[in-house]
Design a protein around this motif. Structure first.
Motif, PDB file in Angstrom:
ATOM      1  N   SER A 168      -9.551 -16.507   8.376  1.00  0.00           N
ATOM      2  CA  SER A 168      -8.521 -15.310   8.275  1.00  0.00           C
ATOM      3  C   SER A 168      -7.223 -17.349   7.632  1.00  0.00           C
ATOM      4  O   SER A 168      -5.835 -16.258   7.393  1.00  0.00           O
ATOM      5  CB  SER A 168      -8.082 -15.321   9.845  1.00  0.00           C
ATOM      6  OG  SER A 168      -7.082 -14.615   9.755  1.00  0.00           O
ATOM      7  N   ALA A 169      -7.445 -17.732   7.922  1.00  0.00           N
ATOM      8  CA  ALA A 169      -6.358 -18.776   8.048  1.00  0.00           C
ATOM      9  C   ALA A 169      -6.632 -19.348   6.564  1.00  0.00           C
ATOM     10  O   ALA A 169      -6.000 -19.058   5.660  1.00  0.00           O
ATOM     11  CB  ALA A 169      -6.933 -20.072   8.395  1.00  0.00           C
ATOM     12  N   LYS A 170      -7.779 -18.787   4.685  1.00  0.00           N
ATOM     13  CA  LYS A 170      -7.563 -19.195   3.983  1.00  0.00           C
ATOM     14  C   LYS A 170      -6.939 -17.659   3.384  1.00  0.00           C
ATOM     15  O   LYS A 170      -6.349 -18.289   2.483  1.00  0.00           O
ATOM     16  CB  LYS A 170      -9.000 -19.041   3.473  1.00  0.00           C
ATOM     17  CG  LYS A 170      -9.938 -20.552   3.580  1.00  0.00           C
ATOM     18  CD  LYS A 170     -11.900 -20.147   2.720  1.00  0.00           C
ATOM     19  CE  LYS A 170     -12.335 -21.124   2.929  1.00  0.00           C
ATOM     20  NZ  LYS A 170     -13.762 -20.971   3.094  1.00  0.00           N
ATOM     21  N   HIS A 171      -6.814 -16.998   3.932  1.00  0.00           N
ATOM     22  CA  HIS A 171      -5.663 -15.815   3.789  1.00  0.00           C
ATOM     23  C   HIS A 171      -4.910 -15.995   3.280  1.00  0.00           C
ATOM     24  O   HIS A 171      -3.767 -15.681   3.169  1.00  0.00           O
ATOM     25  CB  HIS A 171      -6.788 -14.931   4.927  1.00  0.00           C
ATOM     26  CG  HIS A 171      -5.923 -13.163   5.111  1.00  0.00           C
ATOM     27  ND1 HIS A 171      -4.798 -13.430   5.725  1.00  0.00           N
ATOM     28  CD2 HIS A 171      -5.001 -12.276   3.888  1.00  0.00           C
ATOM     29  CE1 HIS A 171      -4.006 -12.577   5.262  1.00  0.00           C
ATOM     30  NE2 HIS A 171      -4.358 -11.306   4.637  1.00  0.00           N
ATOM     31  N   HIS A 172      -4.387 -16.390   4.726  1.00  0.00           N
ATOM     32  CA  HIS A 172      -2.695 -16.392   4.898  1.00  0.00           C
ATOM     33  C   HIS A 172      -2.604 -17.819   3.830  1.00  0.00           C
ATOM     34  O   HIS A 172      -1.461 -17.678   3.358  1.00  0.00           O
ATOM     35  CB  HIS A 172      -2.764 -17.751   6.713  1.00  0.00           C
ATOM     36  CG  HIS A 172      -2.829 -16.477   7.708  1.00  0.00           C
ATOM     37  ND1 HIS A 172      -3.317 -14.944   6.920  1.00  0.00           N
ATOM     38  CD2 HIS A 172      -3.482 -16.747   9.076  1.00  0.00           C
ATOM     39  CE1 HIS A 172      -3.630 -14.646   8.191  1.00  0.00           C
ATOM     40  NE2 HIS A 172      -3.356 -15.528   9.825  1.00  0.00           N
ATOM     41  N   ALA A 173      -2.857 -18.652   4.071  1.00  0.00           N
ATOM     42  CA  ALA A 173      -2.831 -20.174   2.733  1.00  0.00           C
ATOM     43  C   ALA A 173      -2.893 -19.372   1.578  1.00  0.00           C
ATOM     44  O   ALA A 173      -1.647 -19.590   0.504  1.00  0.00           O
ATOM     45  CB  ALA A 173      -3.943 -21.022   2.820  1.00  0.00           C
ATOM     46  N   LYS A 174      -3.486 -18.094   1.159  1.00  0.00           N
ATOM     47  CA  LYS A 174      -3.377 -17.392  -0.183  1.00  0.00           C
ATOM     48  C   LYS A 174      -1.670 -16.778   0.026  1.00  0.00           C
ATOM     49  O   LYS A 174      -1.757 -16.762  -0.882  1.00  0.00           O
ATOM     50  CB  LYS A 174      -4.418 -16.791  -0.460  1.00  0.00           C
ATOM     51  CG  LYS A 174      -5.066 -16.023  -1.704  1.00  0.00           C
ATOM     52  CD  LYS A 174      -6.558 -16.251  -1.603  1.00  0.00           C
ATOM     53  CE  LYS A 174      -6.618 -15.145  -3.140  1.00  0.00           C
ATOM     54  NZ  LYS A 174      -8.085 -14.256  -2.243  1.00  0.00           N
TER      55      LYS A 174
END
Ligand code: ATP
Ligand code: FE2
Length: 346
Positions: free
Chosen positions: A44-50
């Motif tokens: 989910s954090a990777k999604h946010h960064a992207k």
């Protein structure tokens, strides 16, 4: 004129909102979803960064606001999943340094409450029914006090967990609501209310056993889940109204999107009012209750609620970090609603 950019990142949703003088000018969001299984915090954090830069651009476009007009950047400080909160604060600091504007650290749960006041509610009892949290809250002596809450899991996580077990992806709430509409038979489930607190894990185990037994249609289970658990929530909310003497009920959090929960709250408020209709006018006002619920885009996690409370806090100089102090700003993954000093006018 104050213009605040708000960043939400506590769990599955990355959202950016722009609020100017309490008016929402942009509320854009993108949600990490799965077809099977629940949230993996790192994913989910990777999604946010992207997605962060794209959403930032979109929010500026939608609002028509120029970067130089932004007075402060508000971010969700907690509670939430640490990897997700870290992406949020990282992005907030990046924008703060770029625009040379201060940061405002906002509590996610208090933001859910304050945005609810855009409905016109002034001093409500709030039934906050979301993924991780299920609380009955009201303002008293400088804080939003928790009068009752779940003693184990949040109602949204409970529904999502049941949905996942039944082979439905995340989020489970909307799918369960749809299935429940086709439920025909009420199946008795445990009912767990203690004063203004509830527990849900025993009901979850019971439901899972019923799924395993293959004796019950999923529609009937979804229907019975909603009828049972929402009754529990409404019972505790009514008890809090009686206990505090307040006469407004505000529903909030993602589970508040559920139309049956909204309907049950409305019925309770209506019955509470009519049961005192024989009393004097002032008694009816005191003991009756008016129901409030914001629109869907403000119920689920969103950046505009962070910007909205961010503006209030910025104006009252509460938890503001100047660009020079930016390193002091940190995430608070475990903060509770009643940890927060409310030093602005409610
Ligand atoms: P918290 O605010 O406690 O940190 P959160 O941020 O995960 O939790 P929200 O975005 O406020 O929660 O709400 C998400 C939850 O709402 C999910 O559990 C989802 O299943 C539930 N939800 C969304 N729509 C519905 C619906 N129509 N019926 C029931 N539940 C729903
Ligand atoms: Fe939330």
């Amino acid at each position: 004129m104050t213009t605040i950019l708000g960043i939400e990142s506590t769990a599955h949703t990355f959202g950016i909102g722009i609020v100017k003088n309490r008016k929402i000018l942009a509320n854009v969001r993108d949600m990490y979803v799965t077809e099977k299984g629940g949230i993996i915090p790192i994913e989910s954090a990777k999604h946010h960064a992207k997605i962060s830069h794209e959403l930032y651009k979109k929010a500026l476009e939608v609002s028509g606001i120029k970067e130089k007009e932004i007075d402060a950047i508000a971010f969700s400080q907690g509670p939430g999943l640490a990897p997700c909160l870290i992406e949020g604060i990282k992005f907030a600091k990046e924008i703060s340094l770029k625009l040379k504007k201060p940061l405002v650290g906002v509590n996610h749960c208090v933001a859910h409450i304050e945005i609810g006041k855009t409905t016109g509610a002034k001093d409500p009892v709030m039934l906050y029914a979301s993924g991780a949290n299920t609380q009955v809250i009201a303002y008293a002596s400088g804080k939003y006090r928790v009068f009752g809450e779940t003693l184990d899991i949040g109602v949204g996580n409970f529904i999502d967990n049941f949905a996942r077990y039944s082979g439905i992806g995340f989020p489970g709430g909307p799918a369960i609501e749809k299935l429940a509409k086709n439920g025909k038979n009420f199946i008795e489930l445990p009912y767990k209310v203690k004063g203004m607190d509830i527990t849900l894990s025993g009901i979850l185990t019971n439901l899972k056993q019923k799924v395993e037994s293959k004796k019950y249609p999923i529609e009937d289970l979804a229907y019975s889940l909603q009828e049972t658990v929402f009754s529990m929530l409404v019972e505790t909310a009514e008890r809090a109204l009686a206990h505090t003497g307040k006469n407004e009920l505000l529903l909030g959090g993602g589970v508040a999107c559920n139309s049956r929960l909204q309907e049950m709250c409305k019925i309770m408020c209506k019955e509470r009012t009519s049961s005192f209709s024989g009393s004097s006018k002032s008694q009816t006002k005191e003991r009756g209750a008016k129901f409030f619920c914001p629109e869907r885009s403000l119920l689920v996690d969103n950046g505009s609620m962070i910007a909205f409370l961010g503006e209030i806090m910025f104006k009252s100089k509460s938890n503001v970090f100047s660009v020079e102090q930016i390193e002091n700003a940190d995430i608070h993954p475990t903060d509770r609603t009643d940890d927060i000093e409310v030093n602005w006018k409610c």
